[in-house]
Motif scaffolding. Structure first.
Motif, PDB file in Angstrom:
ATOM      1  N   PHE B  74      -2.768  -3.673   2.550  1.00 20.96           N
ATOM      2  CA  PHE B  74      -2.860  -2.213   2.460  1.00 20.96           C
ATOM      3  C   PHE B  74      -3.586  -1.660   3.679  1.00 20.96           C
ATOM      4  N   GLY B  78      -2.126   1.058   6.368  1.00 22.72           N
ATOM      5  CA  GLY B  78      -2.875   2.247   6.770  1.00 22.72           C
ATOM      6  C   GLY B  78      -3.135   2.276   8.262  1.00 22.72           C
ATOM      7  N   ALA B 111       0.050   3.627   2.078  1.00 23.52           N
ATOM      8  CA  ALA B 111      -0.520   2.452   1.422  1.00 23.52           C
ATOM      9  C   ALA B 111      -0.421   2.611  -0.094  1.00 23.52           C
ATOM     10  N   GLY B 250      -5.828   1.968   2.464  1.00 27.96           N
ATOM     11  CA  GLY B 250      -5.008   2.495   3.560  1.00 27.96           C
ATOM     12  C   GLY B 250      -5.832   3.403   4.459  1.00 27.96           C
TER      13      GLY B 250
END
Lengths: 294, 350
Positions: B74, B78, B111, B250
């Motif tokens: 994640f 991001g 994300a 993210g």
């Protein structure tokens, strides 16, 4: 067709190595219920020991392998004794983090001792290969030895866990530690033995892995370690035939994905297949479905 | 006011905010006064990013009780989406601050979307199987990002997967270059931005945990069957926690990415996921202030150990093992239990 067969044989060979590593993971998980993240690094240590035994002390490869097995077994017992045993009563996450600490320790110790320059692992099999169909189908001696080693280990472990007293103790511990203790089984000794066996298997896997992929660095063990762990889950963690099946399938899928779909994405495809398998069969291919009781 | 002080968890939450604010003020003053070395200054934004990562993972592991081994995935989503957005908007929006905010929002949303895609299959599984699937997803995200090529020219953004991008118009440039990632990144993250993100993260998590949904999530953690039998929708609440956690990771990824000169996908691998998990476990499951301290201390520790040069990672490993052994030692635990009565571990925030 022949290229297909070539890839298939390579896949089984790689899969056999994964299977041997996965056996170590699965046995430890089955009994201690912990993910031993340091397992991959024991593989690396085994490969280094064999490398130095052969290149620095001029020992024959068989003795090099033996040295690796002995030292890794000792290492496994020491790690278990110092880092995992005090945590028997702790939560599984605490043990997991300790295992990660051990893994960092081994990697960094290896880096200090042997530097991060890649060592070129010697070719034990002298490039001997069986060539068929005008050299279109090549089976190297290394491949045959790897597959044979996997089969032998598999049979030996099945007999060991099925027939011997220690093996039975292991199965009892993995089913119910408390009950096993009440039956007079020394649970601590059983867990230590499991670690010793797992580490010995890791040494064998390390030597075989580096014979096939000769570049040896302190992080050599981590990716095969993670993949073998996935293989163990794939086949159903805790199950010995499952580890074999999962390892071989993973190796074959990885080689085929690399050959026919995309080399860059072979890892992604391996993990995608794993996810799909777990969605269809959440306990792995040969894992036992445990009913949740209220 | 009296009620506020007697409520232990509210008190602990406000203390956490206060601690973060005080740390920010002290560090800012030290930075202005020249009390921080340049390496320490360079570490400030990454520390903030790791603190947010640890907080978001603590939501998954501590509050939801699900082990995730792919949280760096994640972060990667991001970092890359944020950097692409920031790079694409360079001409349109000259202000660094606004661009960073937009990049973070985009990073968090993307994300979060990836979190939904992953959450649907993952949250059906239990225990270690869930852990291994998150690990697998982390690796898949890494492979995909490694093979993604994004370029920009007068016509807009161009994408290519696996094959290097060709046919950009004159004046166009590559933003993301497959395995090389984003080589020429403009650093726009600031310590203040990191501080604000930490505060926002804390507000989101504390509000979630103290809400009806948060209590449902914790009920599912403590006993899934019992919780379901009183009518709590397991999938809905697990999904809520997981997606929030993914979106926060993210945003942390964007913050981290925008503090680096170059971003490559292999930075966000399994080891990074594990590193963040280490922060969470050392800080204490479900304890947000613990995560903050552990993340900050362990990110700075390798820098402080610099005088041991090559031995520093070895020492780091030993410290990690020793801390786990000592904190889980039954004798010491009893001692602490006597000193601090009613220490409830993960149930701290209830």
């Amino acid at each position: 067709m022949l290229t297909f067969l070539n890839h298939f044989i390579n896949g089984i060979s790689l899969g056999s190595i994964y299977a041997i590593i996965a056996l170590g993971y699965t046995m430890v998980y089955g009994i201690a219920k912990m993910l031993n993240f340091a397992h991959g690094d024991v593989i690396m240590v085994g490969a280094y020991v064999c490398f130095f035994a052969v290149s620095a002390f001029n020992l024959p490869p068989v003795l090099g392998l033996l040295a690796a097995i002995v030292l890794c077994t000792l290492l496994g017992i020491i790690i278990e004794r110092l880092a995992y045993k005090p945590l028997r009563q702790a939560t599984s996450l605490a043990v997991l983090i300790t295992a990660i600490g051990v893994s960092y320790f081994l990697q960094n110790a290896a880096q200090l001792l042997w530097t991060s320059n890649p060592k070129i692992f010697p070719d034990f099999f002298g490039g001997i290969a069986i060539k068929m169909f005008d050299g279109q189908l090549i089976i190297t001696l290394g491949t045959l030895v790897t597959i044979a080693a996997c089969i032998i280990i598999m049979i030996a472990l099945t007999v060991f866990t099925g027939q011997t007293k220690m093996g039975k103790a292991m199965r009892a511990c993995s089913e119910d530690k408390g009950a096993a203790q009440l039956m007079g089984i020394n649970v601590n000794a059983t867990i230590s033995t499991t670690f010793a066996i797992g580490s010995a298997l890791a040494a064998v896997a390390g030597v075989l892995l580096c014979s096939a992929y000769p570049s040896l660095v302190p992080t050599t063990g981590s990716m095969p370690g993670i993949k073998a762990f996935t293989a163990a889950v794939f086949g159903g963690i805790g199950s010995i035939p499952g580890a074999l099946l999962g390892g071989i399938l993973l190796g074959v899928i990885e080689i085929f994905a690399g050959a026919y779909i995309s080399t860059q994405l072979s890892n992604a495809i391996v993990f995608l297949v794993l996810i799909i398998v777990l969605l269809v069969k959440p306990t792995g291919l040969l894992g036992k479905q445990i009913r949740e009781k209220v | 006011m009296k009620k506020f002080l007697t409520n232990k968890s509210t008190f602990s939450n406000y203390m956490t905010y206060a601690g973060v604010v005080i740390a920010f003020i002290i560090l800012t003053i030290m930075g202005e006064a020249g009390g921080l070395s340049s390496t320490m200054k360079g570490q400030l934004v990454p520390v903030c990013a790791y603190v947010v990562m640890a907080l978001s993972l603590n939501l998954t592991v501590g509050v939801m009780g699900e082990l995730s081994l792919g949280h760096a995935g994640f972060m990667s989503v991001g970092a890359f989406s944020g950097a692409v957005v920031a790079s694409a908007l360079q001409q349109a929006i000259p202000s660094d601050g606004i661009r960073l905010v937009i990049a973070m929002v985009v990073g968090a949303i993307l994300a979060g979307l990836v979190g939904i895609v992953i959450g649907v299959p993952v949250l059906r599984l239990r225990g270690d199987y869930l852990a291994i699937v998150t690990l697998a997803f982390g690796e898949i995200i890494k492979s995909i990002v490694t093979n993604l090529y994004i370029g920009i020219d007068a016509k807009g953004l161009h994408f290519s997967f696996l094959n290097p991008l060709e046919g950009l118009e004159a004046g166009g440039r590559m933003i993301m270059n497959g395995p090389m990632g984003i080589p020429g990144n403009t650093k726009i993250s600031t310590f203040t931005a990191g501080f604000i993100l930490i505060i926002i993260t804390l507000m989101i998590i504390f509000n979630l945990v103290n809400s009806r949904s948060g209590r449902a999530i914790m009920a599912l953690r403590d006993n899934r069957i019992a919780a379901e039998s009183v009518g709590i929708n397991a999938t809905k609440y697990k999904m809520m926690g997981f997606v929030t956690s993914a979106a926060l990771a993210g945003a942390a990824g964007t913050l981290f990415g925008m503090s680096q000169n170059a971003i490559i996908a292999s930075k966000f691998d399994f080891n990074t996921s594990i590193l963040v998990l280490v922060f969470v476990v050392l800080g204490g499951l479900g304890r947000m202030w613990g995560s903050i301290i552990a993340a900050a201390a362990l990110t700075i520790l390798p820098e402080l150990l610099r005088e041991f040069s090559e031995y520093r990672m070895l020492i780091y490993a030993i410290v990690l093992i020793l801390v786990m052994l000592i904190t889980n030692n039954p004798g010491l635990k009893n001692l602490f239990g006597k000193l601090i009565p009613r220490r409830k571990g993960a149930a701290e925030n209830e």
